[in-house]
Write a protein that holds these residues in place. Structure first.
Motif, mmCIF file in Angstrom:
data_model
loop_
_atom_site.group_PDB
_atom_site.id
_atom_site.type_symbol
_atom_site.label_atom_id
_atom_site.label_comp_id
_atom_site.label_asym_id
_atom_site.label_seq_id
_atom_site.Cartn_x
_atom_site.Cartn_y
_atom_site.Cartn_z
ATOM 1 N N PRO B 166 15.099 2.463 2.008
ATOM 2 C CA PRO B 166 14.377 2.894 0.799
ATOM 3 C C PRO B 166 13.823 1.687 0.055
ATOM 4 C CG PRO B 166 16.742 3.017 0.434
ATOM 5 C CD PRO B 166 16.535 2.670 1.887
ATOM 6 N N GLY B 167 13.089 1.965 -1.011
ATOM 7 C CA GLY B 167 12.552 0.878 -1.824
ATOM 8 C C GLY B 167 11.209 0.423 -1.321
ATOM 9 N N THR B 168 10.723 -0.669 -1.886
ATOM 10 C CA THR B 168 9.426 -1.197 -1.482
ATOM 11 C C THR B 168 9.510 -2.715 -1.405
ATOM 12 O OG1 THR B 168 8.818 -1.089 -3.806
ATOM 13 C CG2 THR B 168 7.944 0.620 -2.385
ATOM 14 N N SER B 169 10.723 -3.239 -1.226
ATOM 15 C CA SER B 169 10.868 -4.690 -1.221
ATOM 16 C C SER B 169 10.692 -5.234 0.189
ATOM 17 C CB SER B 169 12.234 -5.076 -1.782
ATOM 18 O OG SER B 169 13.214 -4.601 -0.918
ATOM 19 N N CYS B 170 11.101 -6.487 0.385
ATOM 20 C CA CYS B 170 10.845 -7.169 1.649
ATOM 21 C C CYS B 170 11.381 -6.408 2.864
ATOM 22 C CB CYS B 170 11.406 -8.593 1.601
ATOM 23 S SG CYS B 170 12.869 -8.789 0.594
ATOM 24 N N ALA B 171 12.545 -5.747 2.736
ATOM 25 C CA ALA B 171 13.133 -5.052 3.890
ATOM 26 C C ALA B 171 12.265 -3.867 4.311
ATOM 27 C CB ALA B 171 14.549 -4.575 3.558
ATOM 28 N N MET B 172 11.723 -3.171 3.336
ATOM 29 C CA MET B 172 10.853 -2.035 3.651
ATOM 30 C C MET B 172 9.561 -2.523 4.314
ATOM 31 S SD MET B 172 7.898 -0.455 2.192
ATOM 32 C CE MET B 172 7.180 1.189 2.080
ATOM 33 N N ILE B 173 8.980 -3.585 3.752
ATOM 34 C CA ILE B 173 7.729 -4.125 4.304
ATOM 35 C C ILE B 173 7.937 -4.574 5.747
ATOM 36 C CG2 ILE B 173 5.996 -5.964 4.074
ATOM 37 C CD1 ILE B 173 5.777 -4.841 1.491
ATOM 38 N N GLU B 174 9.047 -5.293 5.974
ATOM 39 C CA GLU B 174 9.349 -5.774 7.317
ATOM 40 C C GLU B 174 9.461 -4.597 8.288
ATOM 41 O OE1 GLU B 174 9.410 -9.116 7.833
ATOM 42 O OE2 GLU B 174 9.390 -8.504 9.935
ATOM 43 N N SER B 175 10.035 -3.489 7.824
ATOM 44 C CA SER B 175 10.235 -2.320 8.689
ATOM 45 C C SER B 175 8.921 -1.621 9.027
ATOM 46 C CB SER B 175 11.171 -1.311 8.019
ATOM 47 O OG SER B 175 12.385 -1.912 7.685
ATOM 48 N N VAL B 176 8.052 -1.442 8.027
ATOM 49 C CA VAL B 176 6.854 -0.620 8.272
ATOM 50 C C VAL B 176 5.676 -1.424 8.831
ATOM 51 C CG1 VAL B 176 7.486 1.018 6.455
ATOM 52 C CG2 VAL B 176 5.902 -0.836 5.915
ATOM 53 N N LYS B 177 5.750 -2.736 8.668
ATOM 54 C CA LYS B 177 4.650 -3.579 9.113
ATOM 55 C C LYS B 177 4.415 -3.408 10.623
ATOM 56 C CE LYS B 177 5.752 -8.375 9.211
ATOM 57 N NZ LYS B 177 6.123 -9.556 8.467
ATOM 58 N N ASP B 178 3.194 -3.471 11.062
ATOM 59 C CA ASP B 178 2.773 -3.221 12.452
ATOM 60 C C ASP B 178 2.819 -1.747 12.863
ATOM 61 O OD1 ASP B 178 2.983 -6.048 12.583
ATOM 62 O OD2 ASP B 178 5.066 -5.850 13.192
ATOM 63 N N SER B 179 3.085 -0.829 11.935
ATOM 64 C CA SER B 179 3.060 0.592 12.312
ATOM 65 C C SER B 179 1.618 1.048 12.457
ATOM 66 C CB SER B 179 3.695 1.464 11.225
ATOM 67 O OG SER B 179 4.981 1.051 10.936
ATOM 68 N N ASP B 180 1.414 2.034 13.359
ATOM 69 C CA ASP B 180 0.087 2.646 13.458
ATOM 70 C C ASP B 180 -0.101 3.679 12.367
ATOM 71 O OD1 ASP B 180 -0.820 1.419 15.969
ATOM 72 O OD2 ASP B 180 0.996 2.379 16.738
ATOM 73 N N PHE B 181 1.021 4.267 11.968
ATOM 74 C CA PHE B 181 0.961 5.297 10.947
ATOM 75 C C PHE B 181 2.306 5.340 10.234
ATOM 76 C CE2 PHE B 181 1.002 9.637 9.253
ATOM 77 C CZ PHE B 181 -0.288 9.757 8.770
ATOM 78 N N CYS B 182 2.293 5.647 8.940
ATOM 79 C CA CYS B 182 3.555 5.765 8.206
ATOM 80 C C CYS B 182 3.648 7.148 7.575
ATOM 81 C CB CYS B 182 3.641 4.677 7.126
ATOM 82 S SG CYS B 182 5.201 4.707 6.222
ATOM 83 N N ILE B 183 4.821 7.727 7.670
ATOM 84 C CA ILE B 183 5.068 9.003 7.005
ATOM 85 C C ILE B 183 5.918 8.707 5.770
ATOM 86 C CG2 ILE B 183 6.239 11.230 7.182
ATOM 87 C CD1 ILE B 183 5.637 11.112 10.217
ATOM 88 N N LEU B 184 5.392 9.059 4.597
ATOM 89 C CA LEU B 184 6.182 8.868 3.380
ATOM 90 C C LEU B 184 6.863 10.192 3.059
ATOM 91 C CD1 LEU B 184 3.820 6.764 1.087
ATOM 92 C CD2 LEU B 184 5.889 6.024 2.276
ATOM 93 N N VAL B 185 8.178 10.146 2.900
ATOM 94 C CA VAL B 185 8.922 11.360 2.595
ATOM 95 C C VAL B 185 9.245 11.343 1.104
ATOM 96 C CG1 VAL B 185 10.917 12.780 3.187
ATOM 97 C CG2 VAL B 185 9.945 11.234 4.898
ATOM 98 N N THR B 186 8.862 12.417 0.414
ATOM 99 C CA THR B 186 9.156 12.477 -1.015
ATOM 100 C C THR B 186 9.838 13.800 -1.335
ATOM 101 O OG1 THR B 186 8.207 12.232 -3.232
ATOM 102 C CG2 THR B 186 6.893 13.445 -1.625
ATOM 103 N N GLU B 187 10.177 14.020 -2.592
ATOM 104 C CA GLU B 187 10.778 15.284 -3.003
ATOM 105 C C GLU B 187 10.108 15.754 -4.285
ATOM 106 O OE1 GLU B 187 14.913 14.027 -3.643
ATOM 107 O OE2 GLU B 187 14.437 13.760 -5.769
ATOM 108 N N SER B 188 10.208 17.032 -4.552
ATOM 109 C CA SER B 188 9.512 17.637 -5.702
ATOM 110 C C SER B 188 10.215 17.346 -7.020
ATOM 111 C CB SER B 188 9.415 19.145 -5.507
ATOM 112 O OG SER B 188 8.488 19.470 -4.526
ATOM 113 N N THR B 189 10.314 16.081 -7.386
ATOM 114 C CA THR B 189 10.863 15.727 -8.698
ATOM 115 C C THR B 189 10.035 14.566 -9.246
ATOM 116 O OG1 THR B 189 12.368 14.005 -7.870
ATOM 117 C CG2 THR B 189 13.243 16.248 -7.958
ATOM 118 N N PRO B 190 10.113 14.349 -10.560
ATOM 119 C CA PRO B 190 9.409 13.183 -11.131
ATOM 120 C C PRO B 190 9.878 11.878 -10.503
ATOM 121 C CG PRO B 190 10.184 14.647 -12.885
ATOM 122 C CD PRO B 190 10.767 15.164 -11.607
#
Lengths: 293, 284
Positions: B166-190
């Motif tokens: 989770p999050g948007t810090s360095c660990a997240m960037i490292e994980s998603v980088k080089d992806s062809d596509f990313c699926i963002l999973v969210t929930e119906s709350t603020p």
């Protein structure tokens, strides 16, 4: 043995989405003479539920970043080969990969690398309706160093605390990494909000292992406890074996989501949850008395 | 191809989505990059074939050569070194191992040594699904080096599903980088919406195309769909808020095994991603 007036309660979970922020906002609503700090600087949420007014905004300087001055660069390629983070290609520095070590800046024979402090986030000092102080931060997307921002935010919040403050409530981030360590620093008590799911239990164990290294008193709140009674009893057993009291259980209730959607604090609209929170507050007070007397 | 699953907010259902996708399609590799709290194995029950230790490098000072000139301390931007004149103290957790101290030491007194930061596990769920995850050692603060190693398990010819932290810090960037596509999973709350916006900003900045799955979907929370429509973001799937799904999850049962509609929706989703890379909208 205790020269500060307040007790610092840090809310953690290991696994994300177990209800840390909802729990923190509920606890904040039933405590007086408090300061509230949201240390989940990657994905701050408490400000969405606590009505507040921002009174000061601060820049957070997370570190330096390198930039290449194209007019001075001779494309010798020395920096590209030496960067440990593979942040330099085509004679430009990828700002997201740059960790700010300054190696390229020091090594460049043509002084073509600019190396300077950058603003990597902001943090806010706010007032709640009862005049309590509330602090939260937003780390800019993709920035590292969230632990350092957590430490800076906490330092700001805890400087010049008036003597009437009794409680400091810290809403922590998920995980067991750097910002969790920074959030738990100097805690008097940690509340672990867990849930009876295989993932919840798994992450609870990892978090307990981390907290053992700090030797901080902690108690467990089982959120959504009725989702899986087998696992709830397993958590009780685990808690007992590890000297961690279960200080409360909260049911799985769609009212939590409805309150969130309506922008309401659950303890203000749901009497049952309010009673549960009072009981948890009493448990925390008792645990602290036991620990400090 | 590489499809990453990320979220911003924790607990929205990243692992459920990633494991479901990997389970409904043959020829997949599931890689759990949430090394602080890896949970994919609880839902997929893989057979682990082997484990590898992962190390990070740290400077090692040879006191036969060191003359305590202090150059290493001067060039360390992370304040990881202190010169006591009779010893150089290293704060291991502050060191990023950039190599500056080693490179600039005039006495050539610095080499490197290795420190274990976690393990990487590889195995398979069945003949159609390869599994890998990483477990960060408790007390270790940076997961990035472990994620970098883990991502070497990507198999180009297969469909690789990366489960991001989770999050948007360095660990997240490292994980998603080089992806062809990313699926963002969210929930119906603020909370879900606020963190989705941050994650979407990150993906736009790194230039990864993405679509959104709304989990624990509640139509009353209109702000979510308003935001997605206003910003022309694709809704790939809506998974209803449902106690049964939550109960199954608590036992480690993926919703695709008990719910044919969801199973077909996930299969449709991954087929669309594979063939067109521009996913079509699906509703459950």
């Amino acid at each position: 043995m205790f020269d500060k007036s307040y007790k610092q309660i840090v809310i953690l979970s290991g696994k994300g989405g177990t209800g840390k922020t909802t729990f923190s906002s509920s606890l904040a609503a039933i405590l007086n003479n408090k300061i509230v700090i949201d240390c989940d600087v990657d994905a701050a949420n408490l400000f969405l539920i606590l009505k507040h007014e921002v009174i000061s905004t601060f820049d957070y300087y997370g570190g330096k970043k390198a930039l290449i001055n194209q007019t001075k660069c001779t494309e010798c390629g020395l920096c590209q080969g030496l960067c440990s983070f593979d942040a330099i290609s085509n004679f430009t520095v990828d700002q997201l990969s740059c960790e700010g070590c300054g190696f390229c800046y020091r090594i460049c024979p043509f002084e073509a690398v600019i190396f300077k402090q950058i603003v990597s986030g902001k943090y806010y000092e706010c007032l709640l309706p009862d005049n309590s102080k509330f602090y939260y931060a937003k780390l800019y997307a993709g920035e590292g160093n969230s632990g350092k921002l957590v430490s800076e935010l906490k330092r700001k919040a805890l400087e010049n605390i008036p003597p009437e403050i009794e409680w400091v409530i810290v809403d922590g981030p998920p995980g067991v990494g750097c910002p969790v360590n920074a959030s738990a620093a100097a805690a008097d008590y940690v509340v672990i909000v867990t849930e009876p799911t295989l993932s919840g239990v798994h992450d609870l164990k990892r978090l307990t292992e981390l907290l053992n290294t700090f030797k901080i008193n902690a108690g467990i709140v089982i959120n959504k406890y009725d989702l899986n009674m087998d696992l709830t009893s397993q958590i009780f057993k685990y808690a007992g074996n590890n000297g961690l009291p279960v200080i409360g259980t909260i049911p799985f209730d769609k009212e939590f989501m409805n309150a969130l959607i309506n922008g309401e604090n659950i303890v203000e609209v749901n009497e049952n949850i309010r009673e549960i929170m009072y009981s948890i507050r009493n448990q925390i007070e008792q645990q602290l008395e036991l620990a400090f007397n | 191809m590489i499809i990453s699953v990320a979220s911003g907010k924790g607990g929205t259902g990243k692992t459920t989505v990633a494991a479901s996708l990997a389970s409904v399609k043959d020829n997949c590799v599931y890689i759990d990059c949430d090394v602080e709290e890896p949970n994919g194995h609880l839902l997929l029950n893989p057979k682990i074939d082997f484990e590898e230790k992962v190390y990070k490098k740290l400077p090692q000072i040879d006191y036969n050569k060191c003359d305590f000139c202090g150059k290493c301390v001067e060039v360390c931007e992370f304040n990881a070194l202190i010169n006591l004149k009779f010893e150089i103290i290293l704060f291991e957790e502050m060191c990023h191992w950039c190599g500056s101290c080693k490179y600039f030491c005039p006495a050539k007194a610095i080499t490197d040594r290795e420190k274990e930061i976690g393990v990487l596990r590889c195995g398979s769920v069945n003949e159609h699904l390869i599994f890998a995850d990483g477990i960060l050692k408790i007390g270790e603060i940076s997961s990035v080096p472990l994620i970098k190693e883990l991502k070497k398990k990507v198999i180009k010819e297969k469909i690789n599903i990366i489960d991001s932290p989770p999050g948007t810090s360095c660990a997240m960037i490292e994980s998603v980088k080089d992806s062809d596509f990313c699926i963002l999973v969210t929930e119906s709350t603020p909370f879900g919406l606020s963190d989705l916006k941050i994650a979407a900003d990150v993906l736009n900045e790194i230039g990864i195309p993405f679509g959104v799955i709304i989990n624990k979907y509640k139509p009353e929370f209109k702000e979510m769909e308003n935001y997605l429509n206003d910003n022309m973001m694709d809704i790939l799937l809506k998974i209803p808020f449902d106690r049964k799904i939550a109960e199954d999850y608590s036992k480690g049962i993926l919703p695709v095994f008990n719910n044919n509609e969801l199973k077909n929706a996930f299969a449709g989703l991954i087929n669309n991603l594979k063939t067109t890379k521009v996913p079509e909208k699906t509703d459950v």
